[in-house]
Structure formats: C-alpha cells, structure tokens
Design an enzyme around this catalytic site. Structure first.
Site, PDB file in Angstrom:
ATOM      1  CD1 TRP A  92      -2.924   1.497   0.778  1.00  0.00           C
ATOM      2  CD2 TRP A  92      -1.447   2.391   2.198  1.00  0.00           C
ATOM      3  NE1 TRP A  92      -3.396   2.741   1.157  1.00  0.00           N
ATOM      4  CE2 TRP A  92      -2.500   3.313   2.029  1.00  0.00           C
ATOM      5  CE3 TRP A  92      -0.402   2.726   3.059  1.00  0.00           C
ATOM      6  CZ2 TRP A  92      -2.544   4.534   2.686  1.00  0.00           C
ATOM      7  CZ3 TRP A  92      -0.436   3.967   3.706  1.00  0.00           C
ATOM      8  CH2 TRP A  92      -1.495   4.839   3.512  1.00  0.00           C
ATOM      9  CG  HIS A  93       3.385   2.571   3.260  1.00  0.00           C
ATOM     10  ND1 HIS A  93       2.701   1.689   4.057  1.00  0.00           N
ATOM     11  CD2 HIS A  93       3.454   3.728   3.954  1.00  0.00           C
ATOM     12  CE1 HIS A  93       2.384   2.294   5.195  1.00  0.00           C
ATOM     13  NE2 HIS A  93       2.815   3.534   5.156  1.00  0.00           N
ATOM     14  N   GLY A  94       3.636   1.901  -1.399  1.00  0.00           N
ATOM     15  CA  GLY A  94       4.223   2.351  -2.649  1.00  0.00           C
ATOM     16  C   GLY A  94       4.557   1.219  -3.585  1.00  0.00           C
TER      17      GLY A  94
END
Lengths: 488, 357
Positions: free
Chosen positions: A324-326
């Site tokens: 989700w973060h990247g």
C-alpha cells in the site's frame, strides 16, 4: 495545495474559516457544509485539476454502492456480491493508478519482455481516500453506517485537512460531527488549540524534517562514497525525517480540524518512545493500523485461530501495508521487516516484558527498536530493495574501503549559511550536532503535540514563542520540500 | 462551577492569546514587507537606492527588476560571455546608458523574455547588443535555460509574497548588506548596474584551458545542417523577429563572441560544426534584411581566438577581450554585409578543420 504554502495560509485558510462559520452564523448549515466541500475540492484540484475528476467519480461510485447496500430488503447474497464488487472496484482503481506501471516494469525486468509503460500519473492521496471509502463500503454491507446524505458523505471523503495524507478517518467519527449543531459556532478555545497544533506541526515539518531531508537526500545521492558511519547517520536521519514530516503533517491536519470544531483521530503517539516493535506499531500511523486491524487482520481470523495463524495474519497485514505504501520492492521489504519484528515481539512477549521491567533492559530494548526501525525505514527510503541493500552494503569494510565519507559535508547540506558570512559558517558543525541532539530529545523525551495542547496554558509568552515558530516556518516557505507521504 | 472557572483562569484566555499571537505575526510580517519594499534588493518597485551596498549576483531574480525600474537607453543581452562588461564602456564607446541583462546559457526565449521586461519600462531604446550563441538558436522556441521565478516577472501583485517573505531575500540581500551599510557608512559602493563586471576565482591561461578542455566523443555521423533550419526559423519568428520589429528606432548589434579555436575544433570533432555554421548563415541572412541591424563576426578575430592566454575554458574569455569585443563592434572590424558574411563563415570553417590542438 500544500498546508505550508502562501496560498493556503494567506487565502485558503482564512477564507475557509470565515466562510464556514459565517454561513453557519446566518443559519445556513447546509450551505456551510457545501462551502466546506467546495473548498476541499479546490484544495485538491489545486494540485492538478484533472485529479478532481478521479476523486469525484470515486465519491459518486462509492456513494451509489452505499445507497444500494443501505436499501432494505435486498437479498443477502446480492448485497455480498455488490460489496465484493465495491471492494474490487476500489482496490482495482488503486491498483491501476499505483501499481500497473510498476508491475509492467518488474515483468519486463524478470521476463525480459517489452511491455510499454503507460506513464500513469498517481493522483495525490489516492491511497488514503480509497481506503476510507473501502472501509465505508464494507461497513455499509455490515450495516454499520447511518443515514448519510450525499453532502455528508462527499465531505467525509474530501474534507481537506485529511484528504491527501490522512489521518484515515471513519464515517462514524466524522459524519456525526458534520451533523452536530453544537460544532457550527466559532469557538475561540478550539481555534486557539487548532493554531497551536498547526504551528507545532508545521514547525516539525519545516524546521526539523526538511533539514534532515536535505542530509538524507545528500547521502542517497552520494551512495557510492558512503563510509559505514554515514550509513548509520543517514538511517537515523531518515527515521527522524519521516517521523517529523508525517507526524507534523498529521498535527497540522488535526489542528485545522480543531479550528473548525472537528476532531480528527490521533495518528502518532510518540513512536520514538516505543520500547518494542509491538509498542512501536501502536504508536506509528495509528489510523492505518486501525484500518488494517479492522478490515484485514480480523477478517483473516486475527489471533483466534492459533499461534501460527496469528503470525501468518500479522505477516500478511504488513505485507499488504508495504504494498500500500508504494510501488517498489523497498516498500515491500519495509512491510515485511515490520511484520517480522512484530511477530518476534509477539513470540518473545513474556521475555521482553521481563527485560523491560529493568531500566537498563528497557533502554537496551529501546535502542534495539530504534535501530531496527531505522534500518527498515531505509528500505522505505530506497523504494527499491536492491538499492536498499546497496546502501547497507556500505557498512561492510570490504565495500566501503577507501571511501572518505560525507559526514563533514552534512552540516553544510543541512544548514545553508552561505549568505550569512564566515563566522556563521564556522559554527555549522557544532550547530548540526546540537540540532540532532535537540531533535532526538524532542522525539524521545518531550511530550508530543497532543499532550502539549492538552496541558497548554494561554500565556503571552507561549503566544510569542508560537509566533516566532510560525514566522520561522513562514519565512522558510521559499523552496521547501514536498511532503513525503503525498505519494502514498 | 467554581472549579471550572478556576481551571479556565489557570489556562488563561484563548482570545487574548490569539490576539497576541496574531499581533506578533502581523507586526513582524508587516515590518519585513516594508523593509523589503524599501530596500528592494531585486528592484521590483524602484531603482537601486543610492549608496546602498546591494548584493547583485542573481540574474534570474535581479534582471527583471533592473530591466523595468532603472533608467537606460541601451540593453546588453546574451549568455555568460556577455556578463562582464563595465557599463561605462558602453557609455564611452557608444554614448549610451546601458543595462546588462545576461542569462547564462541563454536561449532565444531567454533573450525575448529579457526584452519583454525591458519593454515594460518607460525607457526608449537606442541600442540593443546581443551576443549570439548560434548553437542555441535551434532549441525549442519556448526553451529557457533555467526556470524563472515567475513572481518576479509577471504582473500579479499577489504573488509578491514570495518576494517579501523570502528567507534568502531577507538574509542575503537585505539583512547582510543593511548591516554592512550600518557598520560601514559612507563606504564607496560600486554602481549596482555594473554588476558581474568580473568573475571572481576564475583561472585564465592556456595551461588551465587545456587542462579543463574535454573534446568529447568523435561523431561518426555529423548532424545534417538542413535539420536545424526548421527550429531556427521557428525561433526567428517567435523570439527574434518580433524584437526587431517592435523597436524600429533602436540599432541592434548582433555579434558572434570570440569563442576560442578549441570551441570550434570541438564542434568539428563532434560533427556539429557544419550545422552550427549553417545556423549562423541562416540567422545572418535574416538579420541583414533589417536596416536597424548590424552583425559582427568577432569569432573571426584569429588573433584573439587562437591566443588561449585570455581564456578560462574553450568559451569564456577575460575582461580585456570583453572590452575588445565592444571596441571591434564600435570600429566595425568584422562587420558583416550581404557580400562578405559567407566568406567569414567559410574562413572559420577552414580554420576549425585545419586546427591541430
């Protein structure tokens, strides 16, 4: 629009406060809400007007799903299908904008194919508003949502303080506040608290995080010249940077909410003070942890299906969090590292509990935790796992042999005194050491912004102190960095 | 009730707190704004204050103000090789009061932007000096070397906040010189318009030039000269022709600065010589069609370009050559006409190709 910009501070914010309370003052609560929605859309569209379309379509689509799921007498199986469709739609949208090009790139690398990249621009804050709506659709299926008008819903998603970088709010904590008549009158106390929150948050971001950011950028730019000590300093610097940056942003968001009499949830609870990784995850990005716990960990079975399954569930949650973060293998490694740390803490819970009872033991655990977090955050900074490994390889004398290092450059990089003459330039190095010491002291020993606001006394001295902080921030707005978390 | 009011008393008054907070912020910002407007280190509102020790070292930020708010009747435009003239030379040689508006690595659009700023002043131009880097004239018509700080160039008064509350403006350009002015009153100051009249810390000399010179890769396939016609024509139409036609009363002195022979040899080595010279040829063809234009081939001054003792690299020369540049323009030593310009170009081509470093 950035919080730390002239247009926000001098135009948008005063206009929003005056407009919102003015309309409420003249008994136009719906118009006031509409005004707040309009301002929030302006705030978002200011980055790039085309982003607005994605946000609006996303809001309309999810509200339609909500209306369907709220309609009484629907067949349960159909409701479930619609809910799954909604989840897939949101995840699919996020996947398209955030991961498709990354996927193609990795496939091309692994399979030696030549799939053309689409050059998709990532709309700011898409991860945040998609998750918020994802949770909303699931809650609607579970029957946990109230009767919300479209205006309330649209404002819940797009409310500008939390729109692009959180905190990730729930409908249950925001929409009732939008509807509460007691919150529609300007309240001096709330406004003052909001100002304190905002100024302290902005100071964390602009005066602390950005200075560390310059050191970190420099270290990563000169990776081939790093000596082992540089790697350690750069890791610590990034941990400090991302903490002050992200928590500073959250404080500003909470402060803005407070000015409008709206309470946003706590997002950071002094993570630098964490003694163990388990403790750390209760303090870092609290609203994301809350989201994953409710919508991923518990549906997977949480800790109800035995030890092994609990560990697996924990691991999966952190893997998803990393993704989700990247779009980058570094983020995945960051997520996995965080998950493994937590699993180890869970497995050794009783031993850790014993150690932390002793002061020295607690200090040792704190050091281990801080070191571990610094390391896995470096993979976050690297974005690419390979680059992260290359960074840490500099710790090996065989790799960094002969490197002269960059420590002596860091003061010059962090503080540009070039305009202030030789005398000031001479004190750069001791100032830099002091700066690190002060930042660590703030992070480890001092109360956090929420605690400061809670115990705040409205004195003339405090007002002058905050005015100085604000002015320092305001005068540093030229050429300031962008927020790290906007891309997630 | 009593305990609540005591608690409130202990916490203080929020409205008084806010009043002090905003009063402090407002007062300081007002003071800074007034200070910046009065001193005006980027000359956005007025000409330089007499005797104030301005720091003038930022073309991008200071040129637009100099162009709009100083008094002159001549403009000097071009790239880095046009920066170190003394403005007194223009006065002595051409009888004009010049302002220098150079942009390092300037593209034609940079020149047009500078002229646009000059046109916003009330000055009537008698002369415009333009140092030509022909190779840059085939760039995209909108290409500029460095992003411009738009708030210093546009007409929007609201974005001047970027100027009033800019930490660099305050520290480097206001506080530091202000302290200098207060600590050393009466110390003689250079003419602010004469800035950049020499580059500090540069080493000149053949040995140095050769030590920093890099020939680059030899081209196997030279750039076809015809390929630059279209971009050059576009630049001519968009950035150069309008400049000439909107100033019919000014004399335009276009000159090719005397870059060293190493520069021309490098172009030949890299396969771009023919294209650059063709670019010059096309440009000169256009320029010579105007009565108010003079063109000077100073790059053909063999004595200058082959004597590397006055250069710091293959392109940049010292102030003695800068002076010579203006003298040669004044004397018309290498003035081009429709009859001789091709000969100048051919001579340079032969020189570059025959050169052995």
């Amino acid at each position: 629009m950035l919080f730390n910009s002239y247009v926000f501070l001098l135009l948008f914010l005063p206009l929003t406060i005056i407009g919102y309370f003015g309309l409420n003052h003249f008994q136009k609560p719906q118009l006031a809400k509409g005004f707040l929605l309009g301002m929030s859309l302006w705030f978002y569209g200011y980055f790039r007007p085309s982003y607005l379309l994605i946000l609006i379509v996303s809001i309309l689509g999810n509200y339609a799903l909500y209306r369907f799921l709220k309609f009484p007498n629907r067949k349960q199986s159909l409701r479930k299908t619609v809910m799954i469709f909604g989840v897939l739609l949101n995840v699919g949208t996020l996947g398209y904008f955030k991961y498709l090009d990354f996927l193609f790139k990795e496939l091309n690398l692994i399979l030696h194919t030549d799939i053309p990249l689409l050059g998709i621009l990532l709309p700011l804050g898409i991860s945040f508003f998609t998750f918020q709506q994802l949770g909303f659709v699931i809650d609607s299926y579970r029957g946990e949502t109230g009767n919300y008008s479209f205006l309330d819903y649209a404002l819940f998603v797009s409310f500008f303080p939390q729109l692009v970088a959180g905190p990730i709010v729930t409908h249950g904590e925001m929409i009732p506040q939008f509807q509460d008549p007691s919150k529609k009158r300007f309240q001096t106390d709330n406004f003052a608290k909001g100002c304190v929150y905002f100024i302290l948050g902005m100071s964390k971001k602009l005066l602390l995080a950005d200075a560390f950011g310059r050191a970190v950028d420099y270290a990563w730019m000169t990776i081939d010249y790093l000596a082992p000590a540089d790697v350690l300093i750069a890791s610590l610097s990034f941990y400090l940077q991302i903490y002050f940056d992200f928590s500073g942003y959250s404080d500003m968001a909470i402060g803005l909410g407070k000015m409008l009499n709206l309470d946003l949830p706590v997002n950071f609870d002094s993570p630098f003070k964490a003694i163990t990784i388990a403790d750390y995850w209760k303090r870092w990005h609290v609203t994301l942890t809350r989201f994953f716990t409710k919508y991923v960990y518990i549906p997977l079975g949480g800790n109800r299906r035995g030890v092994a399954r609990t560990y697996l569930n924990t691991f999966l949650v952190f893997l998803i969090s990393g993704i989700w973060h990247g779009a980058g293998t570094g983020y995945i490694l960051w997520g996995i590292s965080g998950g493994i740390g937590l699993i180890v803490c869970k497995a050794l819970a009783s031993l850790l509990e014993k150690i932390r009872k002793n002061k020295l033991g607690a200090a040792f655990l704190w050091f281990l935790t801080a070191a571990y977090v610094s390391i896995f955050f470096s993979f976050f900074r690297a974005e690419d796992a390979g680059l992260g490994l290359q960074f840490f390889a500099r710790l090996l004398p065989s790799v960094s042999a002969g490197a002269h290092g960059i420590l002596s450059d860091i003061p010059k990089v962090m503080f540009d005194f070039s305009g202030l003459g030789y005398t000031m330039q001479r004190v750069q190095a001791p100032l830099c050491v002091l700066f690190y010491a002060m930042a660590l002291l703030i992070a480890i020993r001092m109360p956090n912004v929420r605690e400061i606001v809670f115990h705040f006394r409205y004195t003339a001295l405090q007002a002058i102190g905050l005015a100085i902080l604000f002015l320092l921030c305001f005068l540093s707005l030229s050429g300031v960095a962008t927020y790290i978390y906007f891309n997630f | 009730m009593k305990s609540l009011s005591e608690k409130q008393k202990k916490k203080g008054s929020a409205s008084k707190f806010l009043a002090i907070l905003f009063a402090c912020i407002g007062a300081v910002l007002l003071l800074l704004m007034v200070l910046v407007i009065v001193i005006d280190p980027f000359f956005q509102y007025h000409a330089p204050l007499s005797g104030f020790p301005y720091v003038i070292d930022d073309q991008l930020s200071q040129n637009p103000g100099l162009a709009r708010n100083t008094t002159y009747n001549a403009v000097s435009l071009g790239s880095s090789v046009t920066t170190d003239y003394h403005i007194t030379w223009f006065r002595d040689l051409f009888g004009v009061e010049a302002v220098k508006l150079p942009y390092n690595g300037a593209y034609p659009k940079d020149l047009a932007n500078a002229m646009e700023q000059a046109d916003r002043s009330k000055n009537q131009l008698k002369a415009v000096f333009i140092g030509v880097d022909a190779a840059a004239y085939s760039a995209d018509v909108a290409e500029i070397k460095y992003p411009l700080p738009k708030y210093l160039y546009d007409r929007n008064p609201f974005n001047d906040v970027n100027y009033w509350f800019n930490k660099d403006v305050l520290t480097k350009y206001v506080v530091k010189p202000l302290a200098k002015a207060l600590l050393h009153p009466g110390e003689s100051q250079e003419d602010p318009l004469d800035y950049y009249s020499n580059y500090p810390n540069l080493i000149y000399g053949e040995e140095h030039v050769r030590s920093v010179f890099q020939l680059g890769e030899k081209s196997e396939a030279p750039i076809p000269p015809e390929s630059i016609r279209e971009p050059l024509e576009k630049n001519w139409e968009a950035n150069i022709r309008p400049m000439l036609e909107s100033h019919p009363d000014a004399t335009f002195y276009f000159y090719f600065p005397p870059r060293s022979i190493l520069y021309w040899y490098q172009l030949s080595w890299q396969g771009t010589l023919d294209a650059v010279l063709y670019e010059e040829e096309l440009l000169v063809e256009h320029l010579l069609a105007y009565d108010n234009v003079e063109v000077h081939f100073l790059q053909n001054d063999i004595e200058t370009i082959t004597d590397l003792s006055h250069y710091t690299d293959e392109t940049h020369f010292d102030q003695s050559i800068s002076y010579k540049v203006l003298c040669m323009i004044k004397d018309g030593t290498y003035r081009a006409t429709s009859e001789n310009y091709k000969t100048y170009i051919q001579e340079l081509k032969e020189l570059a190709e025959a050169y052995e470093p």
